[in-house]
Design a protein around this motif. Structure first.
Motif, PDB file in Angstrom:
ATOM      1  N   PHE A   1       3.614   2.657  -5.176  1.00 44.96           N
ATOM      2  CA  PHE A   1       2.245   2.174  -5.130  1.00 44.96           C
ATOM      3  C   PHE A   1       1.525   2.412  -6.456  1.00 44.96           C
ATOM      4  CE2 PHE A   1      -2.300   2.658  -4.131  1.00 44.96           C
ATOM      5  CZ  PHE A   1      -2.535   1.341  -3.735  1.00 44.96           C
ATOM      6  N   ILE A   2       1.744   3.569  -7.071  1.00 47.71           N
ATOM      7  CA  ILE A   2       1.050   3.856  -8.332  1.00 47.71           C
ATOM      8  C   ILE A   2       1.526   2.907  -9.429  1.00 47.71           C
ATOM      9  CG2 ILE A   2       0.857   5.567 -10.187  1.00 47.71           C
ATOM     10  CD1 ILE A   2       0.357   7.666  -8.205  1.00 47.71           C
ATOM     11  N   ARG A   3       2.817   2.651  -9.464  1.00 49.50           N
ATOM     12  CA  ARG A   3       3.334   1.714 -10.466  1.00 49.50           C
ATOM     13  C   ARG A   3       2.696   0.335 -10.279  1.00 49.50           C
ATOM     14  NH1 ARG A   3       9.388   0.830 -10.457  1.00 49.50           N
ATOM     15  NH2 ARG A   3       9.270   1.850  -8.420  1.00 49.50           N
ATOM     16  N   TYR A   4       2.726  -0.124  -9.036  1.00 43.79           N
ATOM     17  CA  TYR A   4       2.165  -1.434  -8.704  1.00 43.79           C
ATOM     18  C   TYR A   4       0.676  -1.494  -9.042  1.00 43.79           C
ATOM     19  CZ  TYR A   4       0.335  -5.064  -5.547  1.00 43.79           C
ATOM     20  OH  TYR A   4      -0.316  -6.136  -5.019  1.00 43.79           O
ATOM     21  N   LEU A   5      -0.028  -0.473  -8.630  1.00 41.83           N
ATOM     22  CA  LEU A   5      -1.474  -0.420  -8.846  1.00 41.83           C
ATOM     23  C   LEU A   5      -1.798  -0.434 -10.341  1.00 41.83           C
ATOM     24  CD1 LEU A   5      -4.130  -0.101  -7.211  1.00 41.83           C
ATOM     25  CD2 LEU A   5      -4.001   2.334  -7.726  1.00 41.83           C
ATOM     26  N   ALA A   6      -1.041   0.363 -11.112  1.00 40.86           N
ATOM     27  CA  ALA A   6      -1.315   0.479 -12.542  1.00 40.86           C
ATOM     28  C   ALA A   6      -1.167  -0.889 -13.231  1.00 40.86           C
ATOM     29  CB  ALA A   6      -0.372   1.495 -13.181  1.00 40.86           C
ATOM     30  N   ILE A   7      -0.080  -1.578 -12.879  1.00 35.32           N
ATOM     31  CA  ILE A   7       0.138  -2.906 -13.497  1.00 35.32           C
ATOM     32  C   ILE A   7      -0.992  -3.859 -13.135  1.00 35.32           C
ATOM     33  CG2 ILE A   7       1.655  -4.910 -13.545  1.00 35.32           C
ATOM     34  CD1 ILE A   7       4.009  -2.997 -13.053  1.00 35.32           C
TER      35      ILE A   7
ATOM     36  N   THR B   1       0.850  -1.202   0.000  1.00 32.24           N
ATOM     37  CA  THR B   1       0.000   0.000   0.000  1.00 32.24           C
ATOM     38  C   THR B   1       0.878   1.242   0.000  1.00 32.24           C
ATOM     39  OG1 THR B   1      -0.046  -0.123   2.395  1.00 32.24           O
ATOM     40  CG2 THR B   1      -1.932  -1.061   1.233  1.00 32.24           C
ATOM     41  N   ARG B   2       0.204   2.389  -0.181  1.00 37.29           N
ATOM     42  CA  ARG B   2       0.908   3.671  -0.177  1.00 37.29           C
ATOM     43  C   ARG B   2       1.531   3.919   1.194  1.00 37.29           C
ATOM     44  NH1 ARG B   2      -0.554   9.447   0.316  1.00 37.29           N
ATOM     45  NH2 ARG B   2      -2.491   8.826   1.291  1.00 37.29           N
ATOM     46  N   TYR B   3       0.813   3.437   2.207  1.00 36.11           N
ATOM     47  CA  TYR B   3       1.240   3.653   3.575  1.00 36.11           C
ATOM     48  C   TYR B   3       2.624   3.059   3.836  1.00 36.11           C
ATOM     49  CZ  TYR B   3       1.095   3.382   8.681  1.00 36.11           C
ATOM     50  OH  TYR B   3       1.384   3.481   9.997  1.00 36.11           O
ATOM     51  N   PHE B   4       2.860   1.846   3.297  1.00 34.30           N
ATOM     52  CA  PHE B   4       4.130   1.163   3.567  1.00 34.30           C
ATOM     53  C   PHE B   4       5.209   1.467   2.546  1.00 34.30           C
ATOM     54  CE2 PHE B   4       1.329  -1.610   6.039  1.00 34.30           C
ATOM     55  CZ  PHE B   4       2.071  -1.721   7.209  1.00 34.30           C
ATOM     56  N   LEU B   5       4.837   1.603   1.294  1.00 32.48           N
ATOM     57  CA  LEU B   5       5.856   1.617   0.244  1.00 32.48           C
ATOM     58  C   LEU B   5       5.921   2.905  -0.554  1.00 32.48           C
ATOM     59  CD1 LEU B   5       5.136  -2.041  -0.560  1.00 32.48           C
ATOM     60  CD2 LEU B   5       7.453  -1.228  -0.132  1.00 32.48           C
ATOM     61  N   GLY B   6       5.128   3.873  -0.190  1.00 33.55           N
ATOM     62  CA  GLY B   6       5.246   5.176  -0.835  1.00 33.55           C
ATOM     63  C   GLY B   6       4.388   5.319  -2.071  1.00 33.55           C
ATOM     64  N   MET B   7       4.150   6.573  -2.433  1.00 33.55           N
ATOM     65  CA  MET B   7       3.230   6.905  -3.511  1.00 33.55           C
ATOM     66  C   MET B   7       3.724   6.394  -4.855  1.00 33.55           C
ATOM     67  SD  MET B   7       0.341   8.233  -3.713  1.00 33.55           S
ATOM     68  CE  MET B   7      -0.732   8.572  -5.071  1.00 33.55           C
ATOM     69  N   ASN B   8       5.008   6.664  -5.193  1.00 31.13           N
ATOM     70  CA  ASN B   8       5.541   6.285  -6.505  1.00 31.13           C
ATOM     71  C   ASN B   8       5.432   4.788  -6.739  1.00 31.13           C
ATOM     72  OD1 ASN B   8       6.186   8.639  -7.676  1.00 31.13           O
ATOM     73  ND2 ASN B   8       8.298   8.706  -6.890  1.00 31.13           N
TER      74      ASN B   8
END
Lengths: 277, 172
Positions: free
Chosen positions: B118-124, B109-116
């Motif tokens: 998280f967005i990459r992960y989420l997008a994939i 999540t953004r909480y643990f791993l940061g915005m950048n």
């Protein structure tokens, strides 16, 4: 075995995934109309094309069998024709309820050997005495006359083709009913000569010739050919007629052997008549 | 621990309800095309803790997908996509693993791993989920163009709503 289980455990996530996806596929196809239609359609497309290919291949193999059965059917149907029956109507007042007695039956056969270029051409057919073929039976094909059975073996028989110097077929002009003899004079397989038509008979080009039924070999009324040329030599009492045959004896594969069921009775009667004279 | 489990279950139920009660009703007519579907429920599977056993995750996805399919009247379609998402998650996580590895108790999540990150992960993950989902929906690759168009449009809108959700709740 141990290795197998090791692999199973190691990739258990993949197997579980594959299993659940298959389950989903099944559910999708089972419970969703549009997906089911697509699935069925595409599978039909595959199976349908396969079945069609297979069918067309098999049809080719089955073709001889189909032809044989058609030939049988033809024989049966021809026997049903009224002109191939002996009419009892005008001789007998009442014979139960049968007005027509079968006079001709037909045995289908295949030509296994044929010649057209010799002086005496012989055709061999693949039916013999086991199929009920006897000497002097007529042989016809779907659009004309072929010849007369000569030698009969157990499984094969030879036929004296029309294109044989020994062949002598009685034919009549369909329009006037005058009859003559059809003989072959070595010309070509499509033309024969018609003899013994007296000169007072009107003969025109294109007149149809049919079998007479006098000889009891062929049923009467089978189309034989057409008058192609009719000449009257000066001082001759008979026409010199060239006949174009209706059938092409160079290309004969399926024939019907004509069995005259009343032949014995007729020949016996005729023999008795001769004795009396 | 029990608290955490309850929290995850609650999130799964909440996202399911959010999807079927709100986002299912959303329509963005774009001319005569119906390309836009907002799917936010994959977020529940995507953000479960990293340490959760993979098989268990796939089973959870199956159950959750079935629940959503019941509301969508499309038995199996969402399920197959979500099972696929759950299966592929480990690979994507491997691909995006930070230099030091993941914290044992972390969730992606953004909480643990940061915005950048998280967005990459989420997008994939969302892209994979959507393309699988629309392939299943159309069920034939004859309409590959339509599948791709739907994926692209739905991807944009789904990402917007999922990020909005993230900012609103910022789940751990």
């Amino acid at each position: 075995m141990q290795q197998f289980f090791a692999i199973l455990v190691k990739y258990s996530a993949f197997f579980l995934f594959a299993l659940l996806e298959l389950l989903c596929f099944y559910l999708i196809v089972q419970y969703n109309d549009s997906q089911r239609d697509i699935f069925l359609n595409s599978s039909n497309l595959i199976t349908g094309t396969l079945a069609k290919k297979y069918n067309s291949a098999v049809t080719l193999i089955r073709l001889p069998k189909v032809l044989d059965s058609l030939q049988m059917e033809n024989g049966r149907l021809m026997a049903e024709l009224r002109r191939n029956k002996y009419s009892l109507a005008d001789t007998t007042t009442r014979v139960e309820d049968t007005l027509y007695l079968q006079q001709y039956s037909f045995i289908p056969a295949r030509v296994v050997s044929n010649s057209i270029t010799l002086h005496n051409n012989i055709i061999t057919i693949d039916k013999g005495s086991t199929s009920g073929i006897e000497q002097n039976m007529g042989v016809i094909m779907n659009d004309g006359v072929v010849g007369v059975v000569d030698q009969v073996g157990k499984y094969y028989a030879t036929v004296i083709s029309l294109l044989n110097s020994k062949s002598n077929t009685s034919v009549a002009l369909k329009s006037s009913g005058y009859f003559g003899n059809l003989v072959w004079n070595d010309s070509d397989p499509l033309h024969m000569s018609l003899e013994a038509i007296p000169k007072h008979v009107p003969v025109h080009r294109g007149d149809t010739l049919v079998t007479t039924g006098y000889s009891a070999i062929y049923p009467s009324g089978i189309m034989v050919g057409k008058v192609e040329q009719a000449a009257l030599e000066p001082g001759n009492n008979f026409y010199d007629i060239t006949v174009r045959l209706n059938n092409d004896l160079a290309n004969v594969q399926y024939v019907m052997v004509v069995k005259n069921l009343l032949k014995e009775d007729r020949s016996k009667t005729e023999k008795e008549g001769n004795h009396d004279q | 621990m029990t608290n955490d489990i309850l929290k995850y279950i609650g999130r799964i139920v909440f996202l399911t309800l959010l999807q079927v009660l709100i986002f299912k009703q959303l329509h963005f007519p774009l001319g005569t095309f119906n390309y836009i579907h907002v799917l936010i429920y994959p977020l529940a599977i995507i953000t479960l803790p990293i340490r959760i056993p993979r098989n268990f995750l796939i089973l959870i996805a199956f159950v959750m997908g079935m629940a959503i399919d019941l509301f969508y009247n499309s038995i199996g379609v969402h399920t197959s996509a979500l099972v696929f998402t759950a299966f592929i998650r480990a690979h994507v996580l491997n691909l995006l693993e930070p230099r030091g590895g993941y914290n044992v108790n972390a969730s992606p999540t953004r909480y643990f791993l940061g915005m950048n990150w998280f967005i990459r992960y989420l997008a994939i993950m969302v892209a994979l989920h959507l393309i699988f989902y629309f392939s299943m929906e159309v069920f034939t690759f004859v309409y590959i163009q339509e599948i791709l168009l739907k994926t692209i449009f739905s991807f944009i809108f789904s990402m917007v709503f999922i990020l909005l959700y993230q900012f609103l709740f910022n789940p751990k």
